[in-house]
Scaffold this motif. Sequence first.
Motif, PDB file in Angstrom:
ATOM      1  N   MET A 100       0.846  -1.174   0.000  1.00 56.30           N
ATOM      2  CA  MET A 100       0.000   0.000   0.000  1.00 56.30           C
ATOM      3  C   MET A 100       0.885   1.227   0.000  1.00 56.30           C
ATOM      4  N   ASN A 101       0.576   2.148  -0.859  1.00 57.91           N
ATOM      5  CA  ASN A 101       1.263   3.422  -0.898  1.00 57.91           C
ATOM      6  C   ASN A 101       0.242   4.527  -0.698  1.00 57.91           C
ATOM      7  N   TYR A 102       0.640   5.591  -0.020  1.00 60.64           N
ATOM      8  CA  TYR A 102      -0.232   6.748   0.042  1.00 60.64           C
ATOM      9  C   TYR A 102       0.600   8.006   0.171  1.00 60.64           C
ATOM     10  N   THR A 103       0.014   9.103  -0.268  1.00 59.39           N
ATOM     11  CA  THR A 103       0.659  10.401  -0.233  1.00 59.39           C
ATOM     12  C   THR A 103      -0.313  11.388   0.389  1.00 59.39           C
ATOM     13  N   GLU A 104       0.208  12.292   1.193  1.00 60.74           N
ATOM     14  CA  GLU A 104      -0.635  13.341   1.744  1.00 60.74           C
ATOM     15  C   GLU A 104       0.201  14.590   1.948  1.00 60.74           C
ATOM     16  N   ASN A 105      -0.486  15.706   2.079  1.00 63.17           N
ATOM     17  CA  ASN A 105       0.162  16.969   2.389  1.00 63.17           C
ATOM     18  C   ASN A 105      -0.194  17.289   3.830  1.00 63.17           C
ATOM     19  N   TYR A 106       0.808  17.363   4.690  1.00 68.06           N
ATOM     20  CA  TYR A 106       0.592  17.619   6.107  1.00 68.06           C
ATOM     21  C   TYR A 106       1.369  18.863   6.496  1.00 68.06           C
ATOM     22  N   LYS A 107       0.653  19.924   6.795  1.00 70.65           N
ATOM     23  CA  LYS A 107       1.272  21.201   7.192  1.00 70.65           C
ATOM     24  C   LYS A 107       2.283  21.672   6.157  1.00 70.65           C
ATOM     25  N   GLY A 108       1.944  21.497   4.889  1.00 70.76           N
ATOM     26  CA  GLY A 108       2.820  21.942   3.808  1.00 70.76           C
ATOM     27  C   GLY A 108       3.962  20.998   3.494  1.00 70.76           C
ATOM     28  N   ILE A 109       4.007  19.848   4.147  1.00 65.60           N
ATOM     29  CA  ILE A 109       5.054  18.854   3.930  1.00 65.60           C
ATOM     30  C   ILE A 109       4.446  17.686   3.167  1.00 65.60           C
ATOM     31  N   LYS A 110       5.078  17.319   2.054  1.00 66.00           N
ATOM     32  CA  LYS A 110       4.587  16.185   1.271  1.00 66.00           C
ATOM     33  C   LYS A 110       5.064  14.894   1.926  1.00 66.00           C
ATOM     34  N   HIS A 168      12.675  24.000  10.466  1.00 65.65           N
ATOM     35  CA  HIS A 168      11.417  24.466   9.869  1.00 65.65           C
ATOM     36  C   HIS A 168      11.452  24.354   8.356  1.00 65.65           C
ATOM     37  N   ASP A 169      12.505  23.743   7.823  1.00 69.81           N
ATOM     38  CA  ASP A 169      12.713  23.701   6.377  1.00 69.81           C
ATOM     39  C   ASP A 169      12.353  22.357   5.749  1.00 69.81           C
ATOM     40  N   ILE A 170      11.570  21.522   6.420  1.00 71.40           N
ATOM     41  CA  ILE A 170      11.209  20.219   5.854  1.00 71.40           C
ATOM     42  C   ILE A 170      10.220  20.438   4.718  1.00 71.40           C
ATOM     43  N   ASN A 171      10.554  19.911   3.537  1.00 69.94           N
ATOM     44  CA  ASN A 171       9.621  20.031   2.411  1.00 69.94           C
ATOM     45  C   ASN A 171       9.029  18.695   1.994  1.00 69.94           C
ATOM     46  N   ALA A 172       9.642  17.588   2.392  1.00 66.74           N
ATOM     47  CA  ALA A 172       9.108  16.267   2.042  1.00 66.74           C
ATOM     48  C   ALA A 172       9.627  15.219   3.019  1.00 66.74           C
ATOM     49  N   VAL A 173       8.806  14.198   3.229  1.00 64.67           N
ATOM     50  CA  VAL A 173       9.207  13.069   4.064  1.00 64.67           C
ATOM     51  C   VAL A 173       8.780  11.794   3.347  1.00 64.67           C
ATOM     52  N   ASP A 174       9.741  10.901   3.143  1.00 67.27           N
ATOM     53  CA  ASP A 174       9.448   9.587   2.556  1.00 67.27           C
ATOM     54  C   ASP A 174       9.611   8.545   3.657  1.00 67.27           C
ATOM     55  N   VAL A 175       8.594   7.717   3.824  1.00 68.52           N
ATOM     56  CA  VAL A 175       8.627   6.670   4.841  1.00 68.52           C
ATOM     57  C   VAL A 175       8.387   5.346   4.145  1.00 68.52           C
ATOM     58  N   TYR A 176       9.157   4.323   4.521  1.00 68.60           N
ATOM     59  CA  TYR A 176       8.860   3.008   3.964  1.00 68.60           C
ATOM     60  C   TYR A 176       8.833   1.962   5.062  1.00 68.60           C
ATOM     61  N   PHE A 177       7.930   1.035   4.880  1.00 66.81           N
ATOM     62  CA  PHE A 177       7.770  -0.106   5.767  1.00 66.81           C
ATOM     63  C   PHE A 177       7.950  -1.348   4.909  1.00 66.81           C
ATOM     64  N   LYS A 178       8.805  -2.266   5.341  1.00 63.30           N
ATOM     65  CA  LYS A 178       8.960  -3.512   4.594  1.00 63.30           C
ATOM     66  C   LYS A 178       9.366  -4.625   5.547  1.00 63.30           C
ATOM     67  N   THR A 179       9.254  -5.832   5.072  1.00 65.69           N
ATOM     68  CA  THR A 179       9.660  -7.000   5.838  1.00 65.69           C
ATOM     69  C   THR A 179      10.763  -7.703   5.069  1.00 65.69           C
ATOM     70  N   GLU A 180      11.871  -7.993   5.741  1.00 58.20           N
ATOM     71  CA  GLU A 180      12.976  -8.731   5.135  1.00 58.20           C
ATOM     72  C   GLU A 180      12.958 -10.152   5.686  1.00 58.20           C
ATOM     73  N   GLY A 181      13.206 -11.104   4.838  1.00 58.99           N
ATOM     74  CA  GLY A 181      13.202 -12.501   5.258  1.00 58.99           C
ATOM     75  C   GLY A 181      11.787 -13.051   5.228  1.00 58.99           C
ATOM     76  N   SER A 182      11.630 -14.270   5.717  1.00 60.27           N
ATOM     77  CA  SER A 182      10.302 -14.881   5.734  1.00 60.27           C
ATOM     78  C   SER A 182      10.191 -15.833   6.905  1.00 60.27           C
TER      79      SER A 182
END
Length: 103
Positions: free
Chosen positions: A1-11, A41-55
């Motif tokens: 699942m991927n999603y994008t939002e604008n939060y307080k001017g930060i993508k 105060h200069d954050i313009n974007a945040v990329d977050v990823y969640f993943k699972t390694e191994g099984s």
Amino acid sequence: MNYTENYKGIKIDVQSVHLDINESTQQEIRSAIDKLSKFTHDINAVDVYFKTEGSGGTAVSVVGMRVGIPGPDVFAEEKGEHWIPLLKDVTDKLVRQLKKLRQ
């Protein structure tokens, strides 16, 4: 699942593999951004990823976050068992990096 939002001017761009990001996790991401915003105060974007390694029994959860700021971006990653504590650990690592940049 991927999603994008604008939060307080930060993508915010969140990517996860075989994991649904529920509202409580989205709120934790917003809280992390609020915490990071105290150090720059200069954050313009945040990329977050969640993943699972191994099984199976050797599977490890991984959370990574890149914070887009003027100059070089800051990035942190943490591995463990549970998503929310990992997200908090990553946020703490990023705070330390932002503090160093301000010196």
